[in-house]
Design a protein around this motif. Structure first.
Motif, PDB file in Angstrom:
ATOM      1  N   ALA A  83       0.809  -1.208   0.000  1.00  0.00           N
ATOM      2  CA  ALA A  83       0.000   0.000   0.000  1.00  0.00           C
ATOM      3  C   ALA A  83       0.849   1.267   0.000  1.00  0.00           C
ATOM      4  O   ALA A  83       0.366   2.343  -0.369  1.00  0.00           O
ATOM      5  N   ASN A  84       2.115   1.145   0.407  1.00  0.00           N
ATOM      6  CA  ASN A  84       2.991   2.311   0.540  1.00  0.00           C
ATOM      7  C   ASN A  84       4.304   2.135  -0.192  1.00  0.00           C
ATOM      8  O   ASN A  84       5.302   2.765   0.132  1.00  0.00           O
ATOM      9  N   LEU A  85       4.322   1.280  -1.205  1.00  0.00           N
ATOM     10  CA  LEU A  85       5.599   0.936  -1.826  1.00  0.00           C
ATOM     11  C   LEU A  85       6.305   2.118  -2.464  1.00  0.00           C
ATOM     12  O   LEU A  85       7.525   2.197  -2.435  1.00  0.00           O
ATOM     13  N   ALA A  86       5.599   3.082  -3.015  1.00  0.00           N
ATOM     14  CA  ALA A  86       6.258   4.238  -3.621  1.00  0.00           C
ATOM     15  C   ALA A  86       7.049   5.014  -2.572  1.00  0.00           C
ATOM     16  O   ALA A  86       8.210   5.362  -2.790  1.00  0.00           O
ATOM     17  N   THR A  87       6.440   5.268  -1.425  1.00  0.00           N
ATOM     18  CA  THR A  87       7.108   5.995  -0.347  1.00  0.00           C
ATOM     19  C   THR A  87       8.291   5.214   0.193  1.00  0.00           C
ATOM     20  O   THR A  87       9.388   5.758   0.371  1.00  0.00           O
ATOM     21  N   ILE A  88       8.085   3.931   0.443  1.00  0.00           N
ATOM     22  CA  ILE A  88       9.150   3.096   1.007  1.00  0.00           C
ATOM     23  C   ILE A  88      10.293   2.944   0.012  1.00  0.00           C
ATOM     24  O   ILE A  88      11.472   3.107   0.368  1.00  0.00           O
ATOM     25  N   ASN A  89       9.966   2.657  -1.240  1.00  0.00           N
ATOM     26  CA  ASN A  89      11.017   2.467  -2.238  1.00  0.00           C
ATOM     27  C   ASN A  89      11.806   3.749  -2.485  1.00  0.00           C
ATOM     28  O   ASN A  89      13.020   3.710  -2.695  1.00  0.00           O
ATOM     29  N   THR A  90      11.130   4.881  -2.469  1.00  0.00           N
ATOM     30  CA  THR A  90      11.827   6.158  -2.627  1.00  0.00           C
ATOM     31  C   THR A  90      12.816   6.371  -1.490  1.00  0.00           C
ATOM     32  O   THR A  90      13.947   6.819  -1.711  1.00  0.00           O
ATOM     33  N   LYS A  91      12.424   6.033  -0.278  1.00  0.00           N
ATOM     34  CA  LYS A  91      13.321   6.157   0.874  1.00  0.00           C
ATOM     35  C   LYS A  91      14.522   5.235   0.721  1.00  0.00           C
ATOM     36  O   LYS A  91      15.665   5.626   0.968  1.00  0.00           O
ATOM     37  N   VAL A  92      14.274   3.998   0.310  1.00  0.00           N
ATOM     38  CA  VAL A  92      15.373   3.036   0.112  1.00  0.00           C
ATOM     39  C   VAL A  92      16.381   3.591  -0.884  1.00  0.00           C
ATOM     40  O   VAL A  92      17.588   3.605  -0.627  1.00  0.00           O
ATOM     41  N   LEU A  93      15.900   4.063  -2.022  1.00  0.00           N
ATOM     42  CA  LEU A  93      16.810   4.554  -3.050  1.00  0.00           C
ATOM     43  C   LEU A  93      17.535   5.822  -2.619  1.00  0.00           C
ATOM     44  O   LEU A  93      18.675   6.052  -3.015  1.00  0.00           O
ATOM     45  N   ALA A  94      16.910   6.635  -1.787  1.00  0.00           N
ATOM     46  CA  ALA A  94      17.572   7.835  -1.273  1.00  0.00           C
ATOM     47  C   ALA A  94      18.707   7.465  -0.316  1.00  0.00           C
ATOM     48  O   ALA A  94      19.721   8.158  -0.249  1.00  0.00           O
ATOM     49  N   LEU A  95      18.538   6.374   0.415  1.00  0.00           N
ATOM     50  CA  LEU A  95      19.547   5.952   1.392  1.00  0.00           C
ATOM     51  C   LEU A  95      20.626   5.041   0.805  1.00  0.00           C
ATOM     52  O   LEU A  95      21.697   4.902   1.384  1.00  0.00           O
ATOM     53  N   ALA A  96      20.327   4.415  -0.324  1.00  0.00           N
ATOM     54  CA  ALA A  96      21.256   3.429  -0.901  1.00  0.00           C
ATOM     55  C   ALA A  96      22.324   4.119  -1.757  1.00  0.00           C
ATOM     56  O   ALA A  96      21.982   4.793  -2.721  1.00  0.00           O
ATOM     57  N   PRO A  97      23.577   3.923  -1.421  1.00  0.00           N
ATOM     58  CA  PRO A  97      24.638   4.475  -2.269  1.00  0.00           C
ATOM     59  C   PRO A  97      24.709   3.707  -3.582  1.00  0.00           C
ATOM     60  O   PRO A  97      24.187   2.600  -3.695  1.00  0.00           O
ATOM     61  N   ALA A  98      25.329   4.303  -4.572  1.00  0.00           N
ATOM     62  CA  ALA A  98      25.509   3.619  -5.863  1.00  0.00           C
ATOM     63  C   ALA A  98      26.396   2.393  -5.660  1.00  0.00           C
ATOM     64  O   ALA A  98      27.237   2.358  -4.767  1.00  0.00           O
ATOM     65  N   GLY A  99      26.205   1.402  -6.496  1.00  0.00           N
ATOM     66  CA  GLY A  99      27.003   0.186  -6.399  1.00  0.00           C
ATOM     67  C   GLY A  99      26.298  -0.884  -5.599  1.00  0.00           C
ATOM     68  O   GLY A  99      25.189  -0.711  -5.115  1.00  0.00           O
ATOM     69  N   ASP A 100      26.972  -1.986  -5.449  1.00  0.00           N
ATOM     70  CA  ASP A 100      26.398  -3.153  -4.765  1.00  0.00           C
ATOM     71  C   ASP A 100      26.877  -3.235  -3.324  1.00  0.00           C
ATOM     72  O   ASP A 100      27.618  -4.138  -2.943  1.00  0.00           O
ATOM     73  N   VAL A 101      26.449  -2.289  -2.511  1.00  0.00           N
ATOM     74  CA  VAL A 101      26.839  -2.262  -1.108  1.00  0.00           C
ATOM     75  C   VAL A 101      26.065  -3.323  -0.323  1.00  0.00           C
ATOM     76  O   VAL A 101      26.595  -3.949   0.581  1.00  0.00           O
ATOM     77  N   TYR A 102      24.801  -3.525  -0.692  1.00  0.00           N
ATOM     78  CA  TYR A 102      23.934  -4.439   0.039  1.00  0.00           C
ATOM     79  C   TYR A 102      23.789  -5.757  -0.710  1.00  0.00           C
ATOM     80  O   TYR A 102      23.731  -5.790  -1.928  1.00  0.00           O
ATOM     81  N   THR A 103      23.734  -6.844   0.061  1.00  0.00           N
ATOM     82  CA  THR A 103      23.580  -8.187  -0.491  1.00  0.00           C
ATOM     83  C   THR A 103      22.478  -8.903   0.285  1.00  0.00           C
ATOM     84  O   THR A 103      22.003  -8.396   1.300  1.00  0.00           O
ATOM     85  N   ASP A 104      22.127 -10.101  -0.173  1.00  0.00           N
ATOM     86  CA  ASP A 104      21.114 -10.878   0.555  1.00  0.00           C
ATOM     87  C   ASP A 104      21.565 -11.192   1.977  1.00  0.00           C
ATOM     88  O   ASP A 104      20.754 -11.268   2.879  1.00  0.00           O
TER      89      ASP A 104
END
Length: 106
Positions: free
Chosen positions: A73-94
């Motif tokens: 129900a809130n994926l646009a807001t949540i995903n926007t926050k994730v992308l704002a906090l995520a640096p470029a590149g593959d910093v995060y993994t499973d």
């Protein structure tokens, strides 16, 4: 490991494909695991969202699928926050996903 939803941050509203992917969200009870696609086509960002954050900011209840409902129900807001906090590149993994708590949405 369960498949996860990959949703672009540009999705503005819950749509039929998001509903179809509902079963692919990984609800661990106290957290929800999702993948957020980067807009530029880079690899997705694996994210673990705390139940407390989904309850406090997105109205999740205590039911079995309430975390997934709140995310969808809130994926646009949540995903926007994730992308704002995520640096470029593959910093995060499973095995080392981005962790989002209540304070990340304040």
């Amino acid at each position: 490991m369960t498949d996860t939803v990959e949703t672009p941050a540009s999705d503005g509203v819950e749509n039929a494909s998001a509903c179809d992917d509902f079963a692919n969200l990984e609800d661990k009870g106290s957290t929800l695991f999702v993948r957020v696609k980067r807009i530029n086509g880079e690899r997705s960002v694996p994210v673990v969202i705390a139940r407390a954050a989904l309850e406090a900011h997105f109205g999740a209840g205590q039911g079995e699928k309430d975390l997934a409902h709140a995310y969808l129900a809130n994926l646009a807001t949540i995903n926007t926050k994730v992308l704002a906090l995520a640096p470029a590149g593959d910093v995060y993994t499973d095995t080392n996903p981005m962790l989002l708590g209540t304070s990340d949405f304040e």
